[in-house]
Design a protein around this motif. Structure first.
Motif, PDB file in Angstrom:
ATOM      1  N   ILE A 213       0.846  -1.189   0.000  1.00 11.09           N
ATOM      2  CA  ILE A 213       0.000   0.000   0.000  1.00 11.09           C
ATOM      3  C   ILE A 213       0.880   1.236   0.000  1.00 11.09           C
ATOM      4  O   ILE A 213       1.813   1.350   0.814  1.00 11.09           O
ATOM      5  N   SER A 214       0.592   2.164  -0.909  1.00 12.43           N
ATOM      6  CA  SER A 214       1.298   3.448  -0.894  1.00 12.43           C
ATOM      7  C   SER A 214       0.558   4.410   0.025  1.00 12.43           C
ATOM      8  O   SER A 214      -0.666   4.538  -0.048  1.00 12.43           O
ATOM      9  N   LEU A 215       1.306   5.071   0.893  1.00 12.20           N
ATOM     10  CA  LEU A 215       0.747   6.042   1.844  1.00 12.20           C
ATOM     11  C   LEU A 215       1.148   7.439   1.393  1.00 12.20           C
ATOM     12  O   LEU A 215       2.317   7.821   1.455  1.00 12.20           O
ATOM     13  N   PHE A 216       0.171   8.181   0.959  1.00 15.93           N
ATOM     14  CA  PHE A 216       0.362   9.508   0.367  1.00 15.93           C
ATOM     15  C   PHE A 216       0.904  10.517   1.380  1.00 15.93           C
ATOM     16  O   PHE A 216       1.667  11.406   1.039  1.00 15.93           O
ATOM     17  N   SER A 217       0.477  10.393   2.636  1.00 17.93           N
ATOM     18  CA  SER A 217       0.826  11.302   3.727  1.00 17.93           C
ATOM     19  C   SER A 217      -0.125  12.482   3.743  1.00 17.93           C
ATOM     20  O   SER A 217      -0.195  13.254   2.779  1.00 17.93           O
ATOM     21  N   GLY A 218      -0.886  12.592   4.818  1.00 19.62           N
ATOM     22  CA  GLY A 218      -1.919  13.621   4.896  1.00 19.62           C
ATOM     23  C   GLY A 218      -1.393  14.987   5.265  1.00 19.62           C
ATOM     24  O   GLY A 218      -0.213  15.182   5.549  1.00 19.62           O
ATOM     25  N   GLU A 219      -2.311  15.947   5.274  1.00 18.98           N
ATOM     26  CA  GLU A 219      -1.964  17.316   5.643  1.00 18.98           C
ATOM     27  C   GLU A 219      -1.595  17.391   7.124  1.00 18.98           C
ATOM     28  O   GLU A 219      -2.055  16.608   7.945  1.00 18.98           O
ATOM     29  N   LEU A 220      -0.782  18.372   7.454  1.00 14.37           N
ATOM     30  CA  LEU A 220      -0.269  18.502   8.814  1.00 14.37           C
ATOM     31  C   LEU A 220      -1.194  19.295   9.733  1.00 14.37           C
ATOM     32  O   LEU A 220      -1.029  19.277  10.942  1.00 14.37           O
ATOM     33  N   GLY A 221      -2.164  20.010   9.150  1.00 15.48           N
ATOM     34  CA  GLY A 221      -3.125  20.729   9.976  1.00 15.48           C
ATOM     35  C   GLY A 221      -2.576  21.979  10.617  1.00 15.48           C
ATOM     36  O   GLY A 221      -2.877  22.279  11.775  1.00 15.48           O
ATOM     37  N   ARG A 222      -1.804  22.751   9.863  1.00  8.59           N
ATOM     38  CA  ARG A 222      -1.184  23.962  10.429  1.00  8.59           C
ATOM     39  C   ARG A 222      -2.017  25.221  10.201  1.00  8.59           C
ATOM     40  O   ARG A 222      -1.551  26.325  10.459  1.00  8.59           O
ATOM     41  N   GLY A 223      -3.254  25.088   9.729  1.00  6.26           N
ATOM     42  CA  GLY A 223      -4.125  26.254   9.637  1.00  6.26           C
ATOM     43  C   GLY A 223      -4.265  26.814   8.233  1.00  6.26           C
ATOM     44  O   GLY A 223      -3.633  26.373   7.273  1.00  6.26           O
ATOM     45  N   ASP A 224      -5.066  27.869   8.111  1.00  7.32           N
ATOM     46  CA  ASP A 224      -5.447  28.428   6.815  1.00  7.32           C
ATOM     47  C   ASP A 224      -4.296  28.859   5.921  1.00  7.32           C
ATOM     48  O   ASP A 224      -4.363  28.668   4.709  1.00  7.32           O
ATOM     49  N   PRO A 225      -3.236  29.473   6.429  1.00  8.86           N
ATOM     50  CA  PRO A 225      -2.160  29.887   5.506  1.00  8.86           C
ATOM     51  C   PRO A 225      -1.559  28.724   4.722  1.00  8.86           C
ATOM     52  O   PRO A 225      -0.979  28.911   3.664  1.00  8.86           O
ATOM     53  N   PHE A 226      -1.707  27.512   5.258  1.00  3.55           N
ATOM     54  CA  PHE A 226      -1.124  26.338   4.605  1.00  3.55           C
ATOM     55  C   PHE A 226      -2.171  25.496   3.885  1.00  3.55           C
ATOM     56  O   PHE A 226      -1.843  24.449   3.329  1.00  3.55           O
ATOM     57  N   LYS A 227      -3.437  25.909   3.925  1.00  3.27           N
ATOM     58  CA  LYS A 227      -4.495  25.081   3.363  1.00  3.27           C
ATOM     59  C   LYS A 227      -4.248  24.841   1.872  1.00  3.27           C
ATOM     60  O   LYS A 227      -4.011  25.763   1.115  1.00  3.27           O
ATOM     61  N   GLY A 228      -4.318  23.578   1.497  1.00  2.00           N
ATOM     62  CA  GLY A 228      -4.080  23.190   0.111  1.00  2.00           C
ATOM     63  C   GLY A 228      -2.661  22.764  -0.173  1.00  2.00           C
ATOM     64  O   GLY A 228      -2.418  22.049  -1.143  1.00  2.00           O
ATOM     65  N   ILE A 229      -1.703  23.189   0.652  1.00  2.00           N
ATOM     66  CA  ILE A 229      -0.290  22.815   0.436  1.00  2.00           C
ATOM     67  C   ILE A 229       0.374  22.407   1.751  1.00  2.00           C
ATOM     68  O   ILE A 229       1.589  22.518   1.914  1.00  2.00           O
ATOM     69  N   ASP A 230      -0.436  21.896   2.682  1.00  2.00           N
ATOM     70  CA  ASP A 230       0.050  21.618   4.033  1.00  2.00           C
ATOM     71  C   ASP A 230       0.651  20.211   4.123  1.00  2.00           C
ATOM     72  O   ASP A 230       0.163  19.334   4.834  1.00  2.00           O
ATOM     73  N   PHE A 231       1.715  20.000   3.373  1.00  2.00           N
ATOM     74  CA  PHE A 231       2.401  18.711   3.352  1.00  2.00           C
ATOM     75  C   PHE A 231       3.879  18.915   3.666  1.00  2.00           C
ATOM     76  O   PHE A 231       4.419  20.012   3.561  1.00  2.00           O
ATOM     77  N   GLU A 232       4.528  17.825   4.018  1.00  2.00           N
ATOM     78  CA  GLU A 232       5.975  17.828   4.245  1.00  2.00           C
ATOM     79  C   GLU A 232       6.591  16.827   3.274  1.00  2.00           C
ATOM     80  O   GLU A 232       6.049  15.737   3.034  1.00  2.00           O
ATOM     81  N   LYS A 233       7.729  17.188   2.703  1.00  2.00           N
ATOM     82  CA  LYS A 233       8.410  16.286   1.776  1.00  2.00           C
ATOM     83  C   LYS A 233       8.936  15.037   2.491  1.00  2.00           C
ATOM     84  O   LYS A 233       9.203  15.054   3.687  1.00  2.00           O
ATOM     85  N   HIS A 234       9.105  13.977   1.732  1.00  2.00           N
ATOM     86  CA  HIS A 234       9.774  12.740   2.166  1.00  2.00           C
ATOM     87  C   HIS A 234       9.068  12.041   3.328  1.00  2.00           C
ATOM     88  O   HIS A 234       9.700  11.303   4.089  1.00  2.00           O
ATOM     89  N   GLN A 235       7.750  12.232   3.441  1.00  2.00           N
ATOM     90  CA  GLN A 235       7.003  11.585   4.522  1.00  2.00           C
ATOM     91  C   GLN A 235       6.169  10.404   4.049  1.00  2.00           C
ATOM     92  O   GLN A 235       5.584   9.688   4.869  1.00  2.00           O
ATOM     93  N   GLY A 236       6.087  10.179   2.740  1.00  2.00           N
ATOM     94  CA  GLY A 236       5.289   9.078   2.222  1.00  2.00           C
ATOM     95  C   GLY A 236       6.001   7.741   2.354  1.00  2.00           C
ATOM     96  O   GLY A 236       7.232   7.672   2.511  1.00  2.00           O
ATOM     97  N   GLU A 237       5.225   6.659   2.288  1.00  2.00           N
ATOM     98  CA  GLU A 237       5.778   5.322   2.478  1.00  2.00           C
ATOM     99  C   GLU A 237       5.097   4.319   1.550  1.00  2.00           C
ATOM    100  O   GLU A 237       4.023   4.578   1.018  1.00  2.00           O
ATOM    101  N   VAL A 238       5.736   3.164   1.417  1.00  2.00           N
ATOM    102  CA  VAL A 238       5.081   1.956   0.924  1.00  2.00           C
ATOM    103  C   VAL A 238       5.180   0.927   2.029  1.00  2.00           C
ATOM    104  O   VAL A 238       6.281   0.649   2.537  1.00  2.00           O
ATOM    105  N   ILE A 239       4.043   0.388   2.425  1.00  2.00           N
ATOM    106  CA  ILE A 239       4.016  -0.597   3.504  1.00  2.00           C
ATOM    107  C   ILE A 239       3.545  -1.936   2.969  1.00  2.00           C
ATOM    108  O   ILE A 239       2.927  -2.023   1.897  1.00  2.00           O
ATOM    109  N   ALA A 240       3.838  -2.997   3.719  1.00  2.00           N
ATOM    110  CA  ALA A 240       3.342  -4.342   3.418  1.00  2.00           C
ATOM    111  C   ALA A 240       2.445  -4.773   4.577  1.00  2.00           C
ATOM    112  O   ALA A 240       2.870  -4.743   5.739  1.00  2.00           O
ATOM    113  N   LEU A 241       1.227  -5.167   4.256  1.00  2.00           N
ATOM    114  CA  LEU A 241       0.265  -5.592   5.274  1.00  2.00           C
ATOM    115  C   LEU A 241       0.117  -7.107   5.216  1.00  2.00           C
ATOM    116  O   LEU A 241      -0.278  -7.668   4.192  1.00  2.00           O
ATOM    117  N   ASP A 242       0.448  -7.767   6.332  1.00  2.00           N
ATOM    118  CA  ASP A 242       0.296  -9.215   6.458  1.00  2.00           C
ATOM    119  C   ASP A 242      -1.105  -9.493   6.997  1.00  2.00           C
ATOM    120  O   ASP A 242      -1.416  -9.156   8.149  1.00  2.00           O
TER     121      ASP A 242
END
Length: 368
Positions: A213-242
């Motif tokens: 599963i690829s995990l896109f990484s959600g918004e960080l919730g830092r408020g209106d000035p960041f709305k729409g671009i509230d992400f951090e680089k290099h936080q996404g993952e690929v996981i394996a679920l058993d």
């Protein structure tokens, strides 16, 4: 426990392959699959225009030219998420996967439809070649499962004879079996910075019988000035679920908004990153007249090949425009690109604005 492959801390090797745009002018292309005859089945979420919003479709295309051979389904609702998210995202038909082999020349597929208004669905599509030389395609379809929220991607687990899908709005992995109620397999935990996981694509790994599963990484919730671009680089993952114990293994970390996935029998993992930066969210209402990135930096995505055994990472393609889904045959990787409102102006690498248009890119696995 194996140490994850951290892409941001690794030395990915430029190993660019020959690539070409197979078809252009698409309306938010998403999931893809291949028929037994080698044709490309393509999902388009649609245009999400006010009149009409019912432009989602499933087409069968020539894998070498992109030309439409037949339209199997059409008239599905597309939803514009601009007002809610201030980003250029369209939801509707999302993914397709082969269901099973049926007698004779019949084939069956399951497609995922996100519809927050009438409920999301998983729809079985059966095709039957008829006429002289199979010149005519008959199509039958029915809704097998209905659920609330957003079904973003699905896959079949042959050993368990069950379907698994992911919901990015609730971070759930759901199991479906015929004539049984849906079951929540697990709720994915938050990521390191506290943002929601936001699963985007799910595939079956034959060698381990796990779900990747690829995990896109959600918004960080830092408020209106960041709305729409509230992400951090290099936080996404690929996981394996058993599925035997619901254990989650972190296979690949350090990704920036990973989206499309596919994996080979010898565990070469292909993954796309949507972009490398977050820029210029859209206004809540109306189509901007000036070129805007729309939340995600356009033409900055890339395609990675990661060998899960040797841990080597190769960059096969870059400068992709918001890639979302992958499909693979023996010769090439097919990439869905161009997410958003068709026709709006986009900034480009050469500084010359161009109109947004969906496309399929074909990347050779054998030619550089």
């Amino acid at each position: 426990m194996n140490v994850p492959i951290n892409i941001s801390a690794s030395s990915c090797v430029d190993n660019f392959r020959r690539a070409n745009i197979l078809c252009y002018g698409l309306l938010n292309p998403r999931g893809m699959a291949f028929t037994a005859e080698g044709d490309l089945l393509l999902i388009e979420a649609g245009a999400a225009e006010a009149h009409p919003p019912y432009s989602g479709q499933l087409t069968c295309r020539d894998p070498n030219t992109g030309a439409i051979k037949s339209t199997l389904l059409s008239g599905y609702r597309a939803l514009n998420m601009q007002q809610r998210m201030l980003r250029d995202e369209i939801m509707g038909l999302a993914d397709i996967a082969p269901m099973m082999a049926v007698q004779g020349e019949k084939s069956a597929w399951l497609i995922a439809l996100t519809d927050y208004i009438q409920g999301s669905k998983m729809i079985e599509v059966q095709t039957l070649l008829s006429g002289k030389g199979g010149s005519h395609v008959e199509v039958a379809f029915e809704t097998l499962f209905t659920t609330e929220g957003n079904i973003n991607s699905l896959c079949y687990h042959p050993e368990r004879q069950a379907w698994y899908c992911i919901k990015p709005d609730t971070n759930e992995v759901i199991e479906f079996k015929r004539n049984e109620a849906q079951r929540v397999v697990c709720v994915l935990p938050d990521l390191a910075l506290g943002q929601e996981a936001v699963p985007v694509n799910i595939v079956y790994q034959a060698s381990s019988q796990k779900l990747l599963i690829s995990l896109f990484s959600g918004e960080l919730g830092r408020g209106d000035p960041f709305k729409g671009i509230d992400f951090e680089k290099h936080q996404g993952e690929v996981i394996a679920l058993d599925l035997n114990n619901n254990h989650i293994e972190h296979l690949v970390t350090g990704l920036t908004l990973p989206t499309g996935l596919c994996v080979t029998l010898d565990d070469k993992l292909f993954v796309t990153e949507l972009c490398d930066d977050f820029l210029e969210p859209l206004p809540a209402e109306g189509l901007p007249s000036q070129p805007l990135h729309g939340g995600f930096k356009r033409f900055s995505g890339r395609l990675l090949q990661i060998d899960l055994h040797t841990r080597q990472c190769d960059i096969l393609a870059k400068n992709l425009d918001t890639p979302s889904n992958l499909a693979m045959d023996q010769q090439a990787i097919y990439i869905s690109e161009g997410m958003g409102l068709p026709g709006r102006l986009l900034p480009t690498l050469d500084g010359q604005p161009q109109e947004l248009s969906g496309m399929i890119r074909k990347v050779s696995l054998t030619e550089v």
